[in-house]
Write a protein that holds these residues in place. Structure first.
Motif, mmCIF file in Angstrom:
data_model
loop_
_atom_site.group_PDB
_atom_site.id
_atom_site.type_symbol
_atom_site.label_atom_id
_atom_site.label_comp_id
_atom_site.label_asym_id
_atom_site.label_seq_id
_atom_site.Cartn_x
_atom_site.Cartn_y
_atom_site.Cartn_z
ATOM 1 N N GLY A 7 0.815 -1.090 -0.048
ATOM 2 C CA GLY A 7 0.010 0.170 -0.121
ATOM 3 C C GLY A 7 0.631 1.264 -0.112
ATOM 4 N N ALA A 8 0.121 2.278 0.080
ATOM 5 C CA ALA A 8 0.849 3.700 -0.046
ATOM 6 C C ALA A 8 -0.005 4.812 0.952
ATOM 7 C CB ALA A 8 0.782 4.260 -1.441
ATOM 8 N N PHE A 9 0.646 6.003 1.179
ATOM 9 C CA PHE A 9 -0.197 6.922 2.122
ATOM 10 C C PHE A 9 -0.034 8.305 1.373
ATOM 11 C CE2 PHE A 9 4.189 6.639 3.487
ATOM 12 C CZ PHE A 9 4.381 8.052 3.624
ATOM 13 N N ALA A 10 -0.823 9.128 1.785
ATOM 14 C CA ALA A 10 -0.774 10.415 1.460
ATOM 15 C C ALA A 10 -1.384 11.556 2.494
ATOM 16 C CB ALA A 10 -1.619 10.755 0.056
ATOM 17 N N ILE A 11 -0.657 12.620 2.532
ATOM 18 C CA ILE A 11 -1.132 13.650 3.348
ATOM 19 C C ILE A 11 -1.525 15.099 2.772
ATOM 20 C CG2 ILE A 11 -0.659 14.938 5.442
ATOM 21 C CD1 ILE A 11 0.471 12.456 6.737
ATOM 22 N N SER A 62 -7.281 8.989 1.727
ATOM 23 C CA SER A 62 -7.404 7.580 1.424
ATOM 24 C C SER A 62 -7.024 7.414 -0.234
ATOM 25 C CB SER A 62 -9.094 7.122 1.444
ATOM 26 O OG SER A 62 -9.320 7.269 2.909
ATOM 27 N N ILE A 63 -6.600 6.177 -0.532
ATOM 28 C CA ILE A 63 -6.119 5.810 -1.922
ATOM 29 C C ILE A 63 -7.465 5.761 -2.854
ATOM 30 C CG2 ILE A 63 -5.502 3.878 -3.435
ATOM 31 C CD1 ILE A 63 -3.618 2.991 -1.237
ATOM 32 N N ALA A 64 -7.675 6.434 -3.639
ATOM 33 C CA ALA A 64 -8.535 6.687 -4.576
ATOM 34 C C ALA A 64 -8.588 5.478 -5.776
ATOM 35 C CB ALA A 64 -8.858 7.873 -5.587
ATOM 36 N N ALA A 65 -7.466 5.039 -6.210
ATOM 37 C CA ALA A 65 -7.224 3.844 -7.077
ATOM 38 C C ALA A 65 -5.891 3.245 -7.117
ATOM 39 C CB ALA A 65 -7.518 4.668 -8.572
ATOM 40 N N GLU A 66 -5.954 1.903 -7.465
ATOM 41 C CA GLU A 66 -4.641 1.179 -7.429
ATOM 42 C C GLU A 66 -4.636 0.632 -8.883
ATOM 43 O OE1 GLU A 66 -4.016 -1.640 -4.639
ATOM 44 O OE2 GLU A 66 -4.619 -0.246 -2.935
ATOM 45 N N ARG A 67 -3.352 0.642 -9.359
ATOM 46 C CA ARG A 67 -3.384 0.038 -10.860
ATOM 47 C C ARG A 67 -2.154 -0.723 -10.817
ATOM 48 N NH1 ARG A 67 -5.583 4.963 -11.715
ATOM 49 N NH2 ARG A 67 -7.460 4.960 -13.036
ATOM 50 N N GLY A 68 -2.260 -1.961 -11.714
ATOM 51 C CA GLY A 68 -0.915 -3.025 -11.911
ATOM 52 C C GLY A 68 -1.330 -4.244 -11.334
ATOM 53 N N HIS A 69 -0.275 -5.064 -11.848
ATOM 54 C CA HIS A 69 -0.556 -6.587 -11.683
ATOM 55 C C HIS A 69 0.961 -7.339 -11.218
ATOM 56 C CE1 HIS A 69 -1.816 -10.752 -11.738
ATOM 57 N NE2 HIS A 69 -0.842 -10.932 -12.716
ATOM 58 N N VAL A 70 1.129 -8.089 -10.592
ATOM 59 C CA VAL A 70 2.313 -8.852 -10.261
ATOM 60 C C VAL A 70 1.950 -10.371 -10.290
ATOM 61 C CG1 VAL A 70 4.142 -9.252 -8.532
ATOM 62 C CG2 VAL A 70 3.204 -7.022 -8.642
ATOM 63 N N ASP A 71 2.866 -11.176 -11.287
ATOM 64 C CA ASP A 71 2.788 -12.303 -11.248
ATOM 65 C C ASP A 71 4.182 -12.938 -10.658
ATOM 66 O OD1 ASP A 71 2.528 -14.894 -12.071
ATOM 67 O OD2 ASP A 71 2.867 -14.603 -14.299
ATOM 68 N N THR A 72 3.761 -13.349 -9.514
ATOM 69 C CA THR A 72 5.118 -13.855 -8.761
ATOM 70 C C THR A 72 5.359 -15.252 -9.241
ATOM 71 O OG1 THR A 72 3.434 -14.894 -7.164
ATOM 72 C CG2 THR A 72 4.288 -12.722 -6.564
ATOM 73 N N ILE A 92 3.246 -1.205 -9.490
ATOM 74 C CA ILE A 92 1.962 -1.138 -8.963
ATOM 75 C C ILE A 92 1.930 0.606 -8.437
ATOM 76 C CG2 ILE A 92 0.380 -1.288 -7.011
ATOM 77 C CD1 ILE A 92 0.804 -3.899 -8.602
ATOM 78 N N SER A 93 0.952 1.070 -8.901
ATOM 79 C CA SER A 93 0.844 2.388 -8.960
ATOM 80 C C SER A 93 -0.516 2.655 -7.989
ATOM 81 C CB SER A 93 0.381 3.210 -10.090
ATOM 82 O OG SER A 93 -0.757 2.912 -10.906
ATOM 83 N N TYR A 94 -0.504 3.855 -7.160
ATOM 84 C CA TYR A 94 -1.509 4.485 -6.047
ATOM 85 C C TYR A 94 -1.908 5.635 -6.278
ATOM 86 C CZ TYR A 94 1.018 0.318 -4.017
ATOM 87 O OH TYR A 94 1.405 -1.226 -3.462
ATOM 88 N N THR A 95 -3.067 6.026 -6.689
ATOM 89 C CA THR A 95 -3.490 7.423 -7.075
ATOM 90 C C THR A 95 -4.304 7.905 -5.672
ATOM 91 O OG1 THR A 95 -3.401 6.895 -9.164
ATOM 92 C CG2 THR A 95 -4.953 8.883 -8.463
ATOM 93 N N PHE A 96 -4.185 9.241 -5.416
ATOM 94 C CA PHE A 96 -4.948 9.885 -4.357
ATOM 95 C C PHE A 96 -5.305 11.136 -4.962
ATOM 96 C CE2 PHE A 96 -1.416 7.668 -2.199
ATOM 97 C CZ PHE A 96 -2.261 7.150 -1.293
ATOM 98 N N SER A 97 -6.780 11.392 -4.716
ATOM 99 C CA SER A 97 -7.606 12.794 -5.380
ATOM 100 C C SER A 97 -7.943 13.487 -4.324
ATOM 101 C CB SER A 97 -8.490 12.124 -6.105
ATOM 102 O OG SER A 97 -7.825 11.323 -7.071
#
Length: 376
Positions: free
Chosen positions: A97-101, A109-119, A127-132
């Motif tokens: 996860g990520a955080f923003a202030i 709070s996180i508005a959106a997450e994008r990306g995929h990891v194939d372990t 993996i990207s995290y967007t805050f709005s």
């Protein structure tokens, strides 16, 4: 006029009236219809004109580039744990996860997450995290490296969770007489070593998965924590974390200026977690310590946890005030979804440990550099 003439006159008048009505009715009908069509046409034309002009009372006016830059400057975003996450092939992906202030309103709070990891497939992923907020968005991206099993070097001697408190310039000898206060020179040396010697900084999500036996964790894993949220830590210690890009956790006390300090000292390298809302009290000294928590029941502890969670907006970790915990506290934290809770008992974190009573390595003002190295 004779009776016969009067009858003829009225008959003629009635005939003329009927003829007139029959003649004028279609005209009136057409006129009314035309009037209705005309109103409809005007309404449609007005709607078409509104559509053509792009005007919509509910639409928000877009920000100018300058306004957007000003808004973005108020938002600080950071990643939980290392910027580059290391995963062993075949292990499940644990999203840290990520955080923003926002320096005006506090955590976001996180508005959106994008990306995929194939372990299952070694390689690099993102993996990207967007805050709005206020018509602007800010995104931060984590790089995830999946290593083949034969290249992944796992931690086998436990994870070191370092516990700091206060930080003061080396010349402030009076302040440094407090055993919980470390000098800026010492902290600089510690962070420099961690940064330059291949240490990995797992997130709390990764640590919990490691404890539960779900994943392996990279060798030389270290978690840096600070308790209390003192002003001198922000003013003297935070610049050192940013200098060496070492991510750390700051455990905040809700009643001790937490909201204001979080907004003022927001940093990509400092994640705020809970040190209780109002349990950090110098009470019951005659009983041998500061143990407000031991006099609280389950419901009181839950209430305190929830109040501080609303402030820090993170629920991953908790540090017991003065390291004191009870069965009720452990139960409350578990029920509230906290992943890991830390004491001040010395030691490392291993798979199978109780996640609600984890050990930490205490850094005192008198801790030597050699002793620091031995804790890693």
């Amino acid at each position: 006029m004779s009776k016969r003439k009067r009858v003829a006159f009225w008959a003629l008048l009635i005939f003329v009236s009927v003829l007139f009505a029959a003649t004028i009715k279609p005209y009136l009908h057409d006129r009314n219809n035309n009037a209705e069509v005309s109103r409809a046409d005007v309404s449609s034309d007005e709607s078409a004109e509104d559509a053509d002009s792009g005007e919509n009372p509910s639409d928000e006016v877009p920000l100018s580039e300058q306004e957007r830059q000003i808004e973005e400057a108020h938002i600080t975003v950071g990643l939980k744990g290392s910027e580059e996450m290391i995963v062993k092939q075949g292990d499940p992906f644990i999203n840290p996860g990520a955080f923003a202030i926002d320096d005006r309103t506090g955590p976001l709070s996180i508005a959106a997450e994008r990306g995929h990891v194939d372990t299952g497939t070694p390689g690099e992923y993102h993996i990207s995290y967007t805050f709005s907020v206020n018509k602007v968005s800010k995104t931060i991206t984590r790089r995830v490296i999946v290593l083949p099993e034969d290249e992944f070097v796992a931690d086998t001697d436990g994870v070191s969770v370092l516990m700091y408190h206060y930080v003061a310039p080396s010349y402030e000898t009076e302040t440094l007489e407090n055993k919980w206060c470390i000098s800026t020179d010492s902290l600089d040396a510690h962070m420099k070593y961690l940064s330059e010697n291949g240490c990995y900084f797992p997130s709390i999500a990764e640590l919990r998965a490691y404890i539960d036996g779900e994943i392996s964790i990279p060798a030389r894993s270290v978690i840096v924590t600070f308790d209390d949220g003192g002003i001198n830590m922000f003013e003297n210690g935070l610049p050192i974390l940013e200098k060496y890009k070492v991510p750390a956790m700051q455990f905040m006390i809700g009643t001790v200026g937490a909201e204001e300090r979080m907004r003022k000292y927001a940093s990509p390298y400092l994640l705020f977690e809970s040190h209780s809302y109002d349990m950090h009290k110098p009470e019951n000294i005659e009983k041998g310590g500061h143990r407000a928590i031991q006099d609280m029941d389950y419901s009181q502890i839950v209430q305190d946890i929830r109040k501080n969670r609303e402030i820090v907006l993170n629920n991953d970790a908790f540090a017991y005030p003065y390291g004191v915990y009870t069965d009720a506290a452990c139960e409350a934290l578990t029920d509230e979804g906290v992943k890991c809770a830390f004491t001040i008992k010395p030691g490392y974190v291993f798979p199978g440990d109780d996640p609600m009573t984890l050990h930490r390595q205490t850094i005192y003002g008198y801790t030597t550099f050699e002793e620091f190295l031995a804790m890693l």
